[in-house]
Scaffold this motif. Structure first.
Motif, PDB file in Angstrom:
ATOM      1  N   THR A 145     -12.351   7.219  -1.395  1.00  0.00           N
ATOM      2  CA  THR A 145     -11.400   7.945  -2.234  1.00  0.00           C
ATOM      3  C   THR A 145     -11.872   8.013  -3.867  1.00  0.00           C
ATOM      4  O   THR A 145     -12.782   7.228  -4.430  1.00  0.00           O
ATOM      5  CB  THR A 145     -10.149   7.349  -2.259  1.00  0.00           C
ATOM      6  OG1 THR A 145     -10.189   5.997  -2.739  1.00  0.00           O
ATOM      7  CG2 THR A 145      -9.712   7.153  -0.812  1.00  0.00           C
ATOM      8  N   PHE A 146     -11.521   9.268  -4.431  1.00  0.00           N
ATOM      9  CA  PHE A 146     -11.582   9.208  -5.734  1.00  0.00           C
ATOM     10  C   PHE A 146     -10.113   9.436  -6.555  1.00  0.00           C
ATOM     11  O   PHE A 146      -9.526  10.200  -5.795  1.00  0.00           O
ATOM     12  CB  PHE A 146     -12.399  10.442  -6.365  1.00  0.00           C
ATOM     13  CG  PHE A 146     -12.253  10.621  -7.748  1.00  0.00           C
ATOM     14  CD1 PHE A 146     -13.152   9.778  -8.757  1.00  0.00           C
ATOM     15  CD2 PHE A 146     -11.513  11.774  -8.304  1.00  0.00           C
ATOM     16  CE1 PHE A 146     -13.101   9.969  -9.929  1.00  0.00           C
ATOM     17  CE2 PHE A 146     -11.647  11.747  -9.541  1.00  0.00           C
ATOM     18  CZ  PHE A 146     -12.142  11.120 -10.534  1.00  0.00           C
ATOM     19  N   ALA A 147      -9.834   8.629  -7.309  1.00  0.00           N
ATOM     20  CA  ALA A 147      -8.367   8.639  -8.074  1.00  0.00           C
ATOM     21  C   ALA A 147      -7.400   8.707  -7.188  1.00  0.00           C
ATOM     22  O   ALA A 147      -6.601   9.622  -7.177  1.00  0.00           O
ATOM     23  CB  ALA A 147      -8.325   9.598  -9.111  1.00  0.00           C
ATOM     24  N   PRO A 148      -7.236   7.901  -6.005  1.00  0.00           N
ATOM     25  CA  PRO A 148      -6.333   7.690  -4.982  1.00  0.00           C
ATOM     26  C   PRO A 148      -5.151   7.609  -5.578  1.00  0.00           C
ATOM     27  O   PRO A 148      -4.793   6.943  -6.354  1.00  0.00           O
ATOM     28  CB  PRO A 148      -6.845   6.702  -4.071  1.00  0.00           C
ATOM     29  CG  PRO A 148      -7.550   5.592  -4.898  1.00  0.00           C
ATOM     30  CD  PRO A 148      -8.336   6.513  -5.606  1.00  0.00           C
ATOM     31  N   ALA A 149      -4.056   8.220  -4.982  1.00  0.00           N
ATOM     32  CA  ALA A 149      -2.704   8.165  -5.373  1.00  0.00           C
ATOM     33  C   ALA A 149      -1.597   7.533  -4.337  1.00  0.00           C
ATOM     34  O   ALA A 149      -2.029   7.819  -3.168  1.00  0.00           O
ATOM     35  CB  ALA A 149      -2.011   9.580  -5.934  1.00  0.00           C
ATOM     36  N   GLU A 150      -0.972   6.677  -4.694  1.00  0.00           N
ATOM     37  CA  GLU A 150      -0.019   6.140  -3.751  1.00  0.00           C
ATOM     38  C   GLU A 150       0.700   7.344  -3.120  1.00  0.00           C
ATOM     39  O   GLU A 150       1.263   8.478  -3.468  1.00  0.00           O
ATOM     40  CB  GLU A 150       1.148   5.322  -4.153  1.00  0.00           C
ATOM     41  CG  GLU A 150       2.008   4.539  -3.230  1.00  0.00           C
ATOM     42  CD  GLU A 150       1.143   3.983  -1.858  1.00  0.00           C
ATOM     43  OE1 GLU A 150       0.625   4.191  -1.162  1.00  0.00           O
ATOM     44  OE2 GLU A 150       1.142   2.569  -2.417  1.00  0.00           O
ATOM     45  N   VAL A 151       1.113   7.223  -1.726  1.00  0.00           N
ATOM     46  CA  VAL A 151       2.019   8.357  -1.003  1.00  0.00           C
ATOM     47  C   VAL A 151       2.815   7.638  -0.231  1.00  0.00           C
ATOM     48  O   VAL A 151       3.269   6.467  -0.280  1.00  0.00           O
ATOM     49  CB  VAL A 151       0.640   9.108  -0.018  1.00  0.00           C
ATOM     50  CG1 VAL A 151      -0.439   9.840  -0.874  1.00  0.00           C
ATOM     51  CG2 VAL A 151       0.084   8.280   0.941  1.00  0.00           C
ATOM     52  N   PRO A 178      -3.121   6.039 -12.576  1.00  0.00           N
ATOM     53  CA  PRO A 178      -3.632   5.117 -13.290  1.00  0.00           C
ATOM     54  C   PRO A 178      -3.969   3.979 -12.211  1.00  0.00           C
ATOM     55  O   PRO A 178      -3.487   3.732 -11.180  1.00  0.00           O
ATOM     56  CB  PRO A 178      -2.718   4.429 -14.131  1.00  0.00           C
ATOM     57  CG  PRO A 178      -1.837   5.503 -14.347  1.00  0.00           C
ATOM     58  CD  PRO A 178      -1.622   6.302 -13.162  1.00  0.00           C
ATOM     59  N   ALA A 179      -5.318   3.352 -12.410  1.00  0.00           N
ATOM     60  CA  ALA A 179      -5.798   2.540 -11.395  1.00  0.00           C
ATOM     61  C   ALA A 179      -5.409   1.466 -10.973  1.00  0.00           C
ATOM     62  O   ALA A 179      -4.989   0.906  -9.679  1.00  0.00           O
ATOM     63  CB  ALA A 179      -7.389   2.258 -11.789  1.00  0.00           C
ATOM     64  N   ALA A 181      -2.028   0.647 -10.667  1.00  0.00           N
ATOM     65  CA  ALA A 181      -0.934   1.152  -9.571  1.00  0.00           C
ATOM     66  C   ALA A 181      -1.024   1.845  -8.403  1.00  0.00           C
ATOM     67  O   ALA A 181      -0.334   1.912  -7.423  1.00  0.00           O
ATOM     68  CB  ALA A 181       0.233   1.831 -10.506  1.00  0.00           C
ATOM     69  N   HIS A 182      -2.514   2.297  -8.275  1.00  0.00           N
ATOM     70  CA  HIS A 182      -2.982   2.964  -7.214  1.00  0.00           C
ATOM     71  C   HIS A 182      -4.023   2.565  -6.518  1.00  0.00           C
ATOM     72  O   HIS A 182      -4.193   1.882  -5.647  1.00  0.00           O
ATOM     73  CB  HIS A 182      -3.140   4.397  -7.747  1.00  0.00           C
ATOM     74  CG  HIS A 182      -1.756   5.230  -8.095  1.00  0.00           C
ATOM     75  ND1 HIS A 182      -0.808   5.796  -7.639  1.00  0.00           N
ATOM     76  CD2 HIS A 182      -1.234   5.087  -9.427  1.00  0.00           C
ATOM     77  CE1 HIS A 182       0.148   6.317  -8.122  1.00  0.00           C
ATOM     78  NE2 HIS A 182       0.065   5.992  -9.454  1.00  0.00           N
ATOM     79  N   ALA A 183      -5.436   2.801  -7.111  1.00  0.00           N
ATOM     80  CA  ALA A 183      -6.686   2.628  -6.466  1.00  0.00           C
ATOM     81  C   ALA A 183      -6.706   0.888  -6.379  1.00  0.00           C
ATOM     82  O   ALA A 183      -7.143   0.380  -5.213  1.00  0.00           O
ATOM     83  CB  ALA A 183      -7.962   2.935  -7.298  1.00  0.00           C
ATOM     84  N   ARG A 184      -6.064   0.294  -7.327  1.00  0.00           N
ATOM     85  CA  ARG A 184      -6.507  -1.215  -7.199  1.00  0.00           C
ATOM     86  C   ARG A 184      -5.386  -1.767  -6.412  1.00  0.00           C
ATOM     87  O   ARG A 184      -5.699  -2.677  -5.526  1.00  0.00           O
ATOM     88  CB  ARG A 184      -6.205  -2.002  -8.609  1.00  0.00           C
ATOM     89  CG  ARG A 184      -6.402  -3.552  -8.547  1.00  0.00           C
ATOM     90  CD  ARG A 184      -6.237  -4.123  -9.993  1.00  0.00           C
ATOM     91  NE  ARG A 184      -7.651  -3.918 -10.673  1.00  0.00           N
ATOM     92  CZ  ARG A 184      -8.605  -4.390 -10.451  1.00  0.00           C
ATOM     93  NH1 ARG A 184      -8.565  -5.443  -9.726  1.00  0.00           N
ATOM     94  NH2 ARG A 184      -9.708  -4.174 -11.328  1.00  0.00           N
ATOM     95  N   ALA A 185      -4.038  -1.182  -6.137  1.00  0.00           N
ATOM     96  CA  ALA A 185      -3.286  -1.662  -5.174  1.00  0.00           C
ATOM     97  C   ALA A 185      -3.687  -1.224  -3.854  1.00  0.00           C
ATOM     98  O   ALA A 185      -3.561  -2.216  -2.841  1.00  0.00           O
ATOM     99  CB  ALA A 185      -1.874  -0.932  -5.556  1.00  0.00           C
ATOM    100  N   ILE A 186      -4.313  -0.246  -3.684  1.00  0.00           N
ATOM    101  CA  ILE A 186      -4.909   0.418  -2.375  1.00  0.00           C
ATOM    102  C   ILE A 186      -6.270  -0.782  -1.731  1.00  0.00           C
ATOM    103  O   ILE A 186      -6.238  -1.468  -0.807  1.00  0.00           O
ATOM    104  CB  ILE A 186      -5.529   1.481  -2.176  1.00  0.00           C
ATOM    105  CG1 ILE A 186      -4.074   2.543  -2.163  1.00  0.00           C
ATOM    106  CG2 ILE A 186      -6.201   1.640  -0.879  1.00  0.00           C
ATOM    107  CD1 ILE A 186      -4.441   3.740  -2.365  1.00  0.00           C
ATOM    108  N   ALA A 187      -6.757  -1.000  -2.736  1.00  0.00           N
ATOM    109  CA  ALA A 187      -8.117  -1.828  -2.656  1.00  0.00           C
ATOM    110  C   ALA A 187      -7.972  -3.401  -2.339  1.00  0.00           C
ATOM    111  O   ALA A 187      -8.465  -3.941  -1.498  1.00  0.00           O
ATOM    112  CB  ALA A 187      -9.144  -1.875  -3.864  1.00  0.00           C
ATOM    113  N   THR A 188      -6.949  -4.140  -3.219  1.00  0.00           N
ATOM    114  CA  THR A 188      -6.706  -5.129  -2.967  1.00  0.00           C
ATOM    115  C   THR A 188      -6.002  -5.401  -1.794  1.00  0.00           C
ATOM    116  O   THR A 188      -5.927  -6.638  -1.267  1.00  0.00           O
ATOM    117  CB  THR A 188      -5.896  -5.598  -4.286  1.00  0.00           C
ATOM    118  OG1 THR A 188      -4.527  -5.044  -4.566  1.00  0.00           O
ATOM    119  CG2 THR A 188      -6.486  -5.770  -5.387  1.00  0.00           C
TER     120      THR A 188
END
Length: 270
Positions: A145-151, A178-179, A181-188
């Motif tokens: 993903t690039f700049a993934p957003a929570e859905v 913002p990373a 709340a979104h990318a980092r939350a998904i990654a972790t």
């Protein structure tokens, strides 16, 4: 002498050896576009999810680039309204993979191996890609993903169930998703091997190309270095995880300039 990751990135940001054809998914019942190498059998394929309000045409450079490196790249043009269903968009991504694996593509009958499938996406399309990967039919082997957003339903919650490799690229100056709340939350939350990188001086729309009226509503603009870096990293990631080409491993394993690794887990979470 350039380091191996740098040399690999410099090679993979350039177009690959395959001549590329563009097709229309609407011919087989789903609006959208598909880019394929002119020839090849048993190729890998990636379904790409567009960002909120964005048409797939804004990602033509990335889709064409993947195809030039031997990856069939298709993007459905569905759920483009202001209130999209992320669940249905995830279904459309899986349907896209069903389509490209079930028909011969192009004049020379390009075929896709159903064991070499990936999903990718930008913004809400990235979140939908995570949702799509949770379903077993078709079986998806990697997510980027690039700049993934929570859905809705939650991509971070869905990520906990995944044991396949994930690559999540955040934009340093993203004010839309913002990373943290979104990318980092998904990654972790990711249940399998995962990596998160931050692309410096990039914004939420850095991956898009050309002008679209939605830029009046969303922060950011196209960014050439972001486009090149995403192309190189996505190509290496999918070539490695979908085809097993080990020569690309140094690029996806180490830091590269302007795309340092912020979070990484090399094995599935217990």
């Amino acid at each position: 002498m350039a380091s191996k990751p740098k040399a690999l990135l410099e090679r993979l940001v350039m177009p690959g050896p395959y001549e590329v054809l563009r097709g229309d998914l609407a011919l087989v019942g789903l609006p959208g576009v598909v880019y394929t190498p002119r020839e090849g059998l048993g190729l890998p394929a990636v379904a790409f999810g567009h960002g909120w309000l964005q048409p797939p045409e804004l990602y033509r450079g990335l889709l064409r680039h993947l195809a030039s490196w031997g990856i069939v790249a298709a993007a459905p043009a569905t759920q483009r309204g202001p209130l999209p269903s992320h669940r249905l968009f995830a279904t459309d991504l899986r349907t896209t993979l069903d389509v490209v694996t079930s028909v011969r593509l192009g004049a020379d009958g390009v075929s896709v191996d159903p064991q070499k499938l990936g999903v990718a996406g930008h913004s809400t399309g990235g979140g939908a890609a995570v949702l799509a990967a949770t379903e077993r039919d078709p079986a998806i082997s990697a997510v980027a993903t690039f700049a993934p957003a929570e859905v809705l339903p939650s991509a971070a919650e869905a990520a906990r169930t995944l044991r396949i490799p994930g690559l999540h690229l955040a934009a340093e100056e993203d004010l839309v998703a913002p990373a943290p709340a979104h990318a980092r939350a998904i990654a972790t939350a990711w249940g399998g091997p995962v990596q998160m990188r931050t692309l410096s001086k990039s914004t939420h729309l850095g991956l898009t190309e050309g002008f679209h009226w939605s830029r009046l509503l969303l922060h950011g603009k196209p960014h050439h270095r972001t486009q090149r870096t995403v192309r190189g990293l996505f190509t290496a990631f999918f070539r490695y995880h979908l085809t097993g080409e080990k020569e690309y491993f140094p690029l996806i394993d180490e830091d590269v300039k302007h795309a340092e690794i912020d979070f990484e887990r090399t094995a599935a979470a217990r």
